[in-house]
Design an enzyme around this catalytic site. Structure first.
Site, PDB file in Angstrom:
ATOM      1  N   CYS A   1      -7.093 -55.581 -38.642  1.00 51.04           N
ATOM      2  CA  CYS A   1      -6.049 -56.511 -39.090  1.00 51.04           C
ATOM      3  C   CYS A   1      -5.532 -56.116 -40.475  1.00 51.04           C
ATOM      4  O   CYS A   1      -4.330 -56.215 -40.739  1.00 51.04           O
ATOM      5  CB  CYS A   1      -6.563 -57.946 -39.081  1.00 51.04           C
ATOM      6  SG  CYS A   1      -6.886 -58.594 -37.410  1.00 51.04           S
TER       7      CYS A   1
ATOM      8  N   CYS B   1     -11.836 -57.829 -41.412  1.00 50.52           N
ATOM      9  CA  CYS B   1     -11.315 -57.173 -40.207  1.00 50.52           C
ATOM     10  C   CYS B   1     -10.444 -55.984 -40.610  1.00 50.52           C
ATOM     11  O   CYS B   1      -9.288 -56.162 -41.018  1.00 50.52           O
ATOM     12  CB  CYS B   1     -10.512 -58.149 -39.350  1.00 50.52           C
ATOM     13  SG  CYS B   1      -9.886 -57.379 -37.842  1.00 50.52           S
TER      14      CYS B   1
END
Length: 179
Positions: free
Chosen positions: A135, A132
């Site tokens: 993130c 991700c």
């Protein structure tokens, strides 16, 4: 025999680099012991490999306080959810999804029970395994604001890469040549 040694001995000859890297990232790190072993535990959990989780959680339990052990597990759990959500909103062409409130409970991030930088590092490690980018950017930024150097952030990424590689190899070997 330690969990690290158990995994190293289970790796096939063609994965010699992984064997050496697993020894290196767990024995020569500049991370604090809590940062390192929380990263190792969170990474192991993120791989979902029973063999790797069993081996490395034993080593982590010997080196982490009960609170840190729980916090590393919490980082793996919360990021399993967040990485899917934020990766999806980032990948969708319609950028409107990125502006909508997530409406997901994430209170553990605000009160993890350990030093915020350690928890953020563990979240970064899991985010690397789960792929991700949003993130990764968020946790890297927070880590840098907390005073961690790029080299220490990189060490967390190395832990993620090596533990994930070990898990992928051992899981594949378990299918290719079942015991």
């Amino acid at each position: 025999m330690s969990g690290v040694e158990t995994l190293k001995s289970a790796l096939p000859a063609y994965a010699k680099d992984l064997k050496l890297n697993l020894g290196s990232v767990t024995s020569t790190s500049q991370l604090s012991e809590q940062q390192l072993w929380g990263s190792v535990l969170a990474a192991a959990l993120a791989t979902r490999s029973p063999q790797v989780i069993a081996a490395l959680s034993e080593d982590a339990a010997d080196r982490l306080s009960a609170e840190a052990f729980q916090a590393a597990k919490a980082a793996a759990a919360i990021m399993a959810m967040n990485n899917v959500y934020y990766r999806a909103t980032h990948l969708l062409e319609d950028e409107t999804y990125s502006t909508l409130p997530a409406k997901l409970r994430m209170s553990v991030i605000g009160n993890p029970g350990v030093d915020k930088a350690d928890f953020e590092l563990w979240c970064l490690v899991v985010s690397a395994i789960n792929g991700c980018g949003r993130c990764l950017d968020s946790h890297e930024k927070t880590l840098r604001e907390q005073g961690l150097s790029r080299e220490l952030v990189q060490e967390g990424l190395r832990v993620a890469a090596v533990v994930n590689g070990v898990a992928a190899t051992l899981d594949a070997e378990g299918v290719l040549s079942p015991a």
